[in-house]
Structure formats: structure tokens, C-alpha cells
Design a protein around this motif. Structure first.
Motif, PDB file in Angstrom:
ATOM      1  N   UNK A 168       0.858  -1.180   0.000  1.00 37.85           N
ATOM      2  CA  UNK A 168       0.000   0.000   0.000  1.00 37.85           C
ATOM      3  C   UNK A 168       0.896   1.232   0.000  1.00 37.85           C
ATOM      4  N   UNK A 169       0.913   1.965  -1.129  1.00 38.85           N
ATOM      5  CA  UNK A 169       1.825   3.092  -1.270  1.00 38.85           C
ATOM      6  C   UNK A 169       1.520   4.217  -0.291  1.00 38.85           C
ATOM      7  N   UNK A 170       0.236   4.434   0.017  1.00 39.65           N
ATOM      8  CA  UNK A 170      -0.134   5.530   0.910  1.00 39.65           C
ATOM      9  C   UNK A 170       0.225   5.220   2.360  1.00 39.65           C
ATOM     10  N   UNK A 171      -0.147   4.027   2.820  1.00 39.95           N
ATOM     11  CA  UNK A 171       0.093   3.661   4.224  1.00 39.95           C
ATOM     12  C   UNK A 171       1.482   3.084   4.446  1.00 39.95           C
ATOM     13  N   UNK A 172       2.180   2.740   3.342  1.00 38.20           N
ATOM     14  CA  UNK A 172       3.504   2.109   3.416  1.00 38.20           C
ATOM     15  C   UNK A 172       3.442   0.822   4.245  1.00 38.20           C
ATOM     16  N   UNK A 173       2.472  -0.007   3.881  1.00 38.90           N
ATOM     17  CA  UNK A 173       2.280  -1.279   4.575  1.00 38.90           C
ATOM     18  C   UNK A 173       2.283  -2.434   3.589  1.00 38.90           C
ATOM     19  N   UNK A 174       2.519  -3.616   4.114  1.00 37.63           N
ATOM     20  CA  UNK A 174       2.610  -4.832   3.309  1.00 37.63           C
ATOM     21  C   UNK A 174       1.569  -5.843   3.765  1.00 37.63           C
ATOM     22  N   UNK A 175       0.988  -6.539   2.798  1.00 31.26           N
ATOM     23  CA  UNK A 175       0.100  -7.669   3.077  1.00 31.26           C
ATOM     24  C   UNK A 175       0.622  -8.877   2.312  1.00 31.26           C
ATOM     25  N   UNK A 176       0.699 -10.019   2.977  1.00 31.61           N
ATOM     26  CA  UNK A 176       1.126 -11.266   2.336  1.00 31.61           C
ATOM     27  C   UNK A 176       0.012 -12.294   2.485  1.00 31.61           C
ATOM     28  N   UNK A 177      -0.309 -12.969   1.384  1.00 33.48           N
ATOM     29  CA  UNK A 177      -1.392 -13.949   1.364  1.00 33.48           C
ATOM     30  C   UNK A 177      -0.828 -15.307   0.954  1.00 33.48           C
ATOM     31  N   UNK A 178      -1.103 -16.329   1.752  1.00 35.01           N
ATOM     32  CA  UNK A 178      -0.637 -17.687   1.460  1.00 35.01           C
ATOM     33  C   UNK A 178      -1.623 -18.415   0.554  1.00 35.01           C
ATOM     34  N   UNK A 179      -1.065 -19.151  -0.425  1.00 37.15           N
ATOM     35  CA  UNK A 179      -1.884 -20.006  -1.273  1.00 37.15           C
ATOM     36  C   UNK A 179      -1.430 -21.467  -1.236  1.00 37.15           C
ATOM     37  N   UNK A 180      -0.282 -21.740  -0.629  1.00 30.72           N
ATOM     38  CA  UNK A 180       0.200 -23.125  -0.563  1.00 30.72           C
ATOM     39  C   UNK A 180       1.147 -23.306   0.611  1.00 30.72           C
TER      40      UNK A 180
ATOM     41  N   UNK B 195      -1.614 -13.744   5.812  1.00 30.62           N
ATOM     42  CA  UNK B 195      -0.536 -13.952   6.775  1.00 30.62           C
ATOM     43  C   UNK B 195      -0.229 -12.613   7.436  1.00 30.62           C
ATOM     44  N   UNK B 196       0.634 -11.808   6.835  1.00 30.28           N
ATOM     45  CA  UNK B 196       0.814 -10.433   7.290  1.00 30.28           C
ATOM     46  C   UNK B 196      -0.301  -9.591   6.684  1.00 30.28           C
ATOM     47  N   UNK B 197      -0.951  -8.756   7.493  1.00 30.53           N
ATOM     48  CA  UNK B 197      -1.980  -7.867   6.956  1.00 30.53           C
ATOM     49  C   UNK B 197      -1.671  -6.424   7.334  1.00 30.53           C
TER      50      UNK B 197
END
Length: 370
Positions: free
Chosen positions: A302-314, A333-335
Motif C-alpha cells: 500500500x503506497x499511501x500507508x507504506x504497509x505490506x500484506x502477504x497472502x498464502x496459497x500453498x 498472513x501479514x496484513x
């Protein structure tokens, strides 16, 4: 660190009250931050995410767990049901979708009506009647028992119930923006006023500076935890010893520029035998353990909030393939964790519950680039 999958939380705080579940108001709330791209974003990504998703793409691109798609228009609201949504914009992710969390003091909530629209208010044919609402009577999300009941609810003497709706995307749905109108109803068919929310479907990736193979270096936490056991032995002496005698402990976190993410855990060693250690007041390690596993998925920035989200698929267990799993709809995972490069290290900061005073407890992870 043990991996914990988190469900979605919502982002911006605001409430829009409309007159019916078939609103004619076509105004889109763009939010306070606008869409100006900050440094590190991938070229062209902002244009992709600013795309207005057409009704034709939305019609077959959205499914709701426990929701039945019905023809026609949703019943008109009566306004007799307490309904607090608390946001007018939220982010969503490809395939994984998003969650809708809301509260109500009405003890007889039965379901929700949801109408999907494009950003201009054009509706898809039909609406969703959702009866599978995940409820938590403790005033927090069913997946997060640490959330506090609001001070206002305590003053009123009522504990609001928090509900969750899970929305998923078909693989055909691409990044962009759309909206939805939602109202809830109780067992007596009383229907709340509706609220409108606009959704930003994020593209994978988003900050090339974060790309690389990162190896865990250190961790800092507001909550003090010891990795050592302290024993009072029968002979009157005391013994302090680590819980584990580690031979290998490697956590690797990989982000690619095109939005692919994976991480591996390699651990091997022996665990402390409490009874044997107490017997001679000497640390005894005789319980072997070993883990070699991998989680794979995608990440978004997220460019505005400078945050990362990671989503697991396997998930892969390299020691026992019978444990391998896939997550077709994705598991977060990370939200929206804060992410930055500090002195050449990748720093991830997340909230790990609250302390006794209601203040957030922070966890900071530092990774060195391999």
C-alpha cells in the motif's frame, strides 16, 4: 516465530447512511489520501488499481460465503436495526477478496443484504442474501479475542456483537475499484438503513525496493519473553537453561518484484527434558525436533500507508509431503504491517494484541538481505 494466519481487518473509519438498499446516490468516497503514488511503486501499477471495474466483470467475479444470489432488488429498509460498519473504504486482494466486519446491539440479527455496484452506482443483476454471519458475543472479531469492547458500549451497558462476512473473488477479477451497498436484518424482518463502501482491489507487488531474499536477523517486542527455563532443584540449587538446544534455525522471507512471495523455515535441535534436568540439576536435552517447511503466495504494498500484506496459497512440508496444503481462496498472513528499509535491513512491524492498559503491543522483525 510461529506462523499465524490472520483474517482481514478493515481500514478507513467513516459511516455513510443512505435511505434504502437500492440507493440512487452515485457519489464515490475517494478517501483522505487520494491516489498519488509514493516512491518505490512499480510503474503503471497505480493506473491499474485506479481502473473502474465494469459491471460485466463484477457480475461473475464475486462470491460470498453463506450468501445466496437472488434476482431482483433487496427489500427496502425499515431503519429499526442497529448497524455500525465503521468504514467507507477498504482494500481487497486478488482471489482472496476481503472481509466485512460490523457490529450491532440487536440480539436477533439474522442476515445481511448486499448489492454490488460499479463506482458510478450501476448495479449487477440481483443481490446477495447472506445468512452465514460469523458472530462473536465478546464484542470482537471471532478470529481475534483480544479486541476490546468500545468505551461507549460499556457506558450504555450493552456489549455489541461483532459479525464477519467473507467475500471472495474469482481469478478473472482484476485490480481496480468497485462499491457495494449493505444493510442487515433481524429475525422479525426489520431492516437497517444501508451503508455504502468502496473497495480497492490491490495489484500484487508494488514496491521494488522491498524485493529480495531476506534472512531473519533479530526480533524486538514490547512484551518481554524469556527463552530460558528457571528450575528450583530438589537439592536446593537453581538451574537456568534454554528451552531448546538449536543446531539450525533459519527463517528466509522472499519477495519478488512481480508480487510473488514465499518463506521457508528450517529448524533442528533438541528440546529440554524438564524431569531429567531436575533430577540432577543439570540441563538435559533428549527430545529431538526438526522442521523444514515453505509457505508460498503473493504480496501487495500500500503506497499511501507504506504497509505490506502477504497472502498464502500453498504450504509444503519437505519432511512429510502428506501435510502439504493449498488454499484456493488464500489465507492472509501479514496484513497491513508497516514495512521499511532501515540501515539496509527489512523491518516489519506488526501489532500483537494489547497490554493491560489497552495500548498496542508491537513486534518488530529485522531481516538481512542475502
Amino acid at each position: 516465530m510461529k506462523k499465524v494466519n490472520l483474517l482481514f481487518a478493515t481500514i478507513f473509519v467513516a459511516i455513510i447512511t443512505l435511505s434504502s438498499c437500492s440507493s440512487d446516490d452515485n457519489t464515490v468516497n475517494e478517501g483522505e489520501n487520494g491516489n498519488e503514488e509514493t516512491g518505490g511503486g512499480n510503474p503503471g501499477e497505480e493506473d491499474i488499481e485506479d481502473r473502474e471495474i465494469p459491471v460485466s466483470e463484477l457480475a461473475d467475479g464475486i462470491t460470498i460465503q453463506g450468501g445466496e444470489k437472488k434476482s431482483g432488488s433487496a427489500p427496502a429498509p425499515t431503519g429499526d436495526v442497529d448497524f455500525k460498519l465503521g468504514f467507507s473504504e477498504q482494500n481487497a486482494f486478488l482471489t482472496n477478496g476481503f472481509d466485512i466486519d460490523f457490529t450491532s446491539t440487536d440480539p436477533n440479527i439474522k442476515g445481511a443484504y448486499l448489492q454490488v455496484t460499479d463506482v458510478d452506482g450501476n448495479k449487477i443483476d440481483g443481490y446477495f442474501d447472506i445468512t452465514d454471519l460469523k458472530a462473536n458475543q465478546n464484542g470482537g472479531k471471532a478470529f481475534n479475542q483480544k479486541k476490546k469492547v468500545s468505551a461507549q458500549a460499556k457506558m450504555e451497558g450493552e456489549d455489541p456483537t461483532s459479525y464477519n462476512i467473507n467475500v471472495n473473488f474469482d481469478a478473472s477479477l482484476q485490480p481496480g475499484k468497485f462499491c457495494y451497498e449493505i444493510c442487515i436484518y433481524d429475525e422479525n424482518n426489520n431492516i437497517s438503513q444501508i451503508q455504502e463502501v468502496c473497495v480497492n482491489v490491490e495489484a500484487w507487488g508494488g514496491n521494488a525496493d522491498l524485493a529480495g531474499e531476506w534472512v531473519f536477523d533479530s526480533e524486538m517486542s514490547d512484551e518481554v519473553e524469556s527463552d530460558e527455563a528457571i528450575f528450583e532443584c530438589e537439592n536446593g540449587q537453581s538451574l537456568t537453561a534454554p528451552y531448546e538446544e538449536k543446531e539450525k534455525d533459519i527463517w528466509t522471507f522472499v519477495l519478488t518484484e512481480d508480487g510473488v512471495y514465499y518463506e521457508t523455515y528450517e529448524e533442528k535441535g533438541k528440546r529440554l527434558d524438564t524431569n531429567a534436568s531436575l533430577e540432577n540439576c543439570e540441563a538435559v536435552y533428549n527430545t529431538p525436533y526438526e522442521e523444514n517447511e515453505k509457505f508460498s503466495g503473493n504480496w501487495s504494498y500500500d503506497e499511501d500507508a507504506k504497509t505490506l500484506t502477504a497472502v498464502d496459497f500453498a504450504y509444503e512440508d519437505f519432511l512429510n509431503s502428506a501435510n502439504n496444503e493449498t488454499y484456493p481462496e488464500g489465507e492472509v498472513y501479514f496484513y497491513n504491517v508497516k514495512v521499511e528499509i532501515v540501515d539496509g535491513k527489512l523491518k516489519i512491524t506488526e501489532t500483537d494484541g494489547v497490554d493491560d492498559n489497552g495500548n498496542p503491543e508491537l513486534l518488530e522483525y529485522y531481516f538481512k538481505k542475502k
